[in-house]
Enzyme design. Structure first.
Site, PDB file in Angstrom:
ATOM      1  N   GLN A 207      36.820 -11.773 -25.033  1.00 24.95           N
ATOM      2  CA  GLN A 207      35.454 -11.552 -24.419  1.00 24.95           C
ATOM      3  C   GLN A 207      34.630 -11.627 -25.520  1.00 24.95           C
ATOM      4  O   GLN A 207      34.206 -12.133 -25.695  1.00 24.95           O
ATOM      5  CB  GLN A 207      35.488  -9.794 -25.069  1.00 24.95           C
ATOM      6  CG  GLN A 207      36.031  -9.040 -23.165  1.00 24.95           C
ATOM      7  CD  GLN A 207      37.869  -8.741 -23.161  1.00 24.95           C
ATOM      8  OE1 GLN A 207      38.144  -9.377 -24.381  1.00 24.95           O
ATOM      9  NE2 GLN A 207      37.850  -7.191 -23.074  1.00 24.95           N
TER      10      GLN A 207
ATOM     11  N   ALA B 164      31.481  -0.662 -22.001  1.00 25.07           N
ATOM     12  CA  ALA B 164      31.542   1.245 -21.696  1.00 25.07           C
ATOM     13  C   ALA B 164      30.142   1.728 -20.900  1.00 25.07           C
ATOM     14  O   ALA B 164      30.452   2.034 -19.753  1.00 25.07           O
ATOM     15  CB  ALA B 164      32.206   1.606 -22.792  1.00 25.07           C
TER      16      ALA B 164
ATOM     17  N   ARG C  17      39.656   2.448 -14.616  1.00 23.63           N
ATOM     18  CA  ARG C  17      39.579   2.574 -15.780  1.00 23.63           C
ATOM     19  C   ARG C  17      39.280   4.107 -16.497  1.00 23.63           C
ATOM     20  O   ARG C  17      38.596   4.478 -16.364  1.00 23.63           O
ATOM     21  CB  ARG C  17      38.756   1.640 -16.665  1.00 23.63           C
ATOM     22  CG  ARG C  17      39.227   0.078 -15.988  1.00 23.63           C
ATOM     23  CD  ARG C  17      38.605  -0.453 -16.814  1.00 23.63           C
ATOM     24  NE  ARG C  17      38.791  -1.231 -18.339  1.00 23.63           N
ATOM     25  CZ  ARG C  17      39.114  -2.122 -19.126  1.00 23.63           C
ATOM     26  NH1 ARG C  17      37.482  -2.440 -18.835  1.00 23.63           N
ATOM     27  NH2 ARG C  17      39.370  -2.157 -19.661  1.00 23.63           N
TER      28      ARG C  17
ATOM     29  N   ASP D 171      34.569   2.273 -27.063  1.00 20.30           N
ATOM     30  CA  ASP D 171      34.622   3.208 -25.641  1.00 20.30           C
ATOM     31  C   ASP D 171      34.938   4.434 -25.923  1.00 20.30           C
ATOM     32  O   ASP D 171      34.664   4.643 -23.813  1.00 20.30           O
ATOM     33  CB  ASP D 171      36.185   2.445 -24.829  1.00 20.30           C
ATOM     34  CG  ASP D 171      35.390   0.943 -24.485  1.00 20.30           C
ATOM     35  OD1 ASP D 171      36.110   0.019 -25.370  1.00 20.30           O
ATOM     36  OD2 ASP D 171      35.835   0.629 -23.169  1.00 20.30           O
TER      37      ASP D 171
HETATM   38  O1  MRU Z   1      38.097  -3.941 -21.896  1.00 21.33           O
HETATM   39  P1  MRU Z   1      36.584  -4.114 -21.919  1.00 21.33           P
HETATM   40  O2  MRU Z   1      36.202  -5.467 -22.205  1.00 21.33           O
HETATM   41  O3  MRU Z   1      35.747  -3.301 -21.017  1.00 21.33           O
HETATM   42  O4  MRU Z   1      36.710  -3.842 -23.534  1.00 21.33           O
HETATM   43  C1  MRU Z   1      34.706  -3.772 -24.263  1.00 21.33           C
HETATM   44  C2  MRU Z   1      34.448  -2.539 -25.087  1.00 21.33           C
HETATM   45  O5  MRU Z   1      36.187  -2.494 -26.076  1.00 21.33           O
HETATM   46  C3  MRU Z   1      34.066  -3.143 -26.102  1.00 21.33           C
HETATM   47  O6  MRU Z   1      33.870  -2.687 -27.614  1.00 21.33           O
HETATM   48  C4  MRU Z   1      33.453  -1.564 -26.048  1.00 21.33           C
HETATM   49  O7  MRU Z   1      32.999  -1.295 -24.759  1.00 21.33           O
HETATM   50  C5  MRU Z   1      32.004  -1.424 -25.842  1.00 21.33           C
HETATM   51  S1  MRU Z   1      31.169  -2.550 -25.536  1.00 21.33           S
HETATM   52  C6  MRU Z   1      28.608  -2.045 -25.771  1.00 21.33           C
END
Ligand code: MRU
Length: 345
Positions: free
Chosen positions: A203, A51, A97, A244
């Site tokens: 991830q 995010a 997104r 997010d």
């Molecule tokens: O789909 P992504 O990899 O962008 O999702 C990321 C997450 O869900 C993280 O936990 C969130 O963005 C916090 S990042 C500091």
């Protein structure tokens, strides 16, 4: 050790520079992006992700787009035409997104900066560069502050479970959920991390395990289905995750699978702590029910499951909702918040 710079200016500020996270951990490759199409594509395909990082990417990207447009002869530096074209670019990037509020927040900041700046296209482009600089440096500062505020959850010997990647790769700084881990490690505390792999795009397995190993923090990788068992056998002291978007009542939307971790943590009496910058709090959305959840292509799940997406129906929400009632604390750059949460503006 060189800090990870997931999002930054390219030298000379002529481009947005990202690490292409689709290729990690096999290949470490930077990419320089200059057009709105390239930036939208990088965000939508998770070349840059997390995010806070996508917010910073949008800010720097929009400054770069403005700079190139202001310098181009065909715009003729006419302010109206320049701002109209730039707003189209901002719309495109903002729509890449839907869930992480940081993206809309950063684009909103850039729009405000453009609107309040009088004068030529060049003057607007200069103001946008300064605003992007502010977004970038504030994100770094917020990460550091989260690390300090969250230190109390990571005493010497702490075994931390995390999900997805909320580390340096997800921000411009040292991360959110991993910020207290890095702060504890830097303070000489023995801290270890259990990283949930985070299906379907991994991830946790590809990114969290890579960046913690690189930093010398002991990390154990588990599949998503294993974390509840580790809680039952007493091997998890605290869960730290990112977000997010956080609604005004403290409901948290984060990577799909977070809710299951929160339910298991509550069952086992383990603190479930959410770490996020102020830019992730959406005080205009009263509860998590109002947060849009991104649904992604069936192929992502099919590939992770080695299934044939032409033969089998697939459900692929990228995020889930953890009700505030399951959240022990929310650590932001401004401090530690305990229930009942109230972030309404
Ligand atoms: O789909 P992504 O990899 O962008 O999702 C990321 C997450 O869900 C993280 O936990 C969130 O963005 C916090 S990042 C500091």
């Amino acid at each position: 050790m060189e800090p990870i710079r997931a999002v930054d200016w390219a030298p000379g500020r002529t481009a947005l520079r990202i690490i292409d996270q689709r290729l990690l951990p096999v290949t470490f490759e930077r990419r320089d992006l200059t057009t709105a199409d390239e930036i939208r594509e990088a965000i939508a395909t998770l070349a840059v992700r997390g995010a806070p990082a996508i917010g910073v990417a949008a800010a720097i990207g929009l400054a770069v787009v403005a700079r190139h447009a202001a310098a181009a002869k065909d715009v003729g530096t006419g302010r109206e035409a320049f701002v109209a074209a730039w707003n189209t670019a901002a719309d495109l990037i903002a729509a890449a997104r839907p869930t992480a509020v940081n993206l809309a927040w950063a684009v909103g900041r850039m729009r405000t900066a453009a609107a309040r700046t009088p004068g030529s296209a060049a003057a607007v482009a200069t103001a946008l560069e300064a605003e992007a600089d502010a977004v970038l440096s504030e994100d770094r500062e917020m990460c550091a502050a989260i690390g300090n505020h969250g230190l109390g959850f990571v005493p010497d010997g702490a075994r931390v479970l995390t999900h997805c990647n909320a580390g340096a790769l997800a921000t411009a700084g040292i991360g959110t959920a991993l910020a207290p881990v890095y702060a504890a490690h830097a303070a000489g505390r023995r801290v270890s991390v259990i990283a949930g792999e985070t299906r379907p795009l991994l991830q946790g397995g590809r990114l969290t395990a890579w960046e913690l190993t690189r930093a010398g923090v002991p990390v154990r990788l588990v599949t998503d289905g294993m974390s509840a068992s580790l809680m039952r056998t007493g091997e998890v002291d605290v869960v730290l995750v990112g977000a997010d978007r956080i609604a005004a009542n403290g409901d948290v939307v984060n990577k799909i699978g977070t809710y299951a971790v929160a339910v298991a943590a509550r069952h086992h009496g383990i603190p479930f702590v959410v770490c996020a910058p102020s830019s992730t709090i959406d005080s205009c959305t009263p509860t998590g029910a109002g947060i849009p959840i991104e649904h992604r292509a069936a192929d992502e799940v099919a590939a992770a499951s080695r299934a044939d997406s032409a033969q089998v129906a697939v459900w692929n929400p990228a995020f889930d909702l953890t009700p505030a009632a399951l959240v022990t604390a929310i650590v932001t750059d401004r401090g530690v918040w305990a229930p009942p949460y109230s972030f309404a503006s």
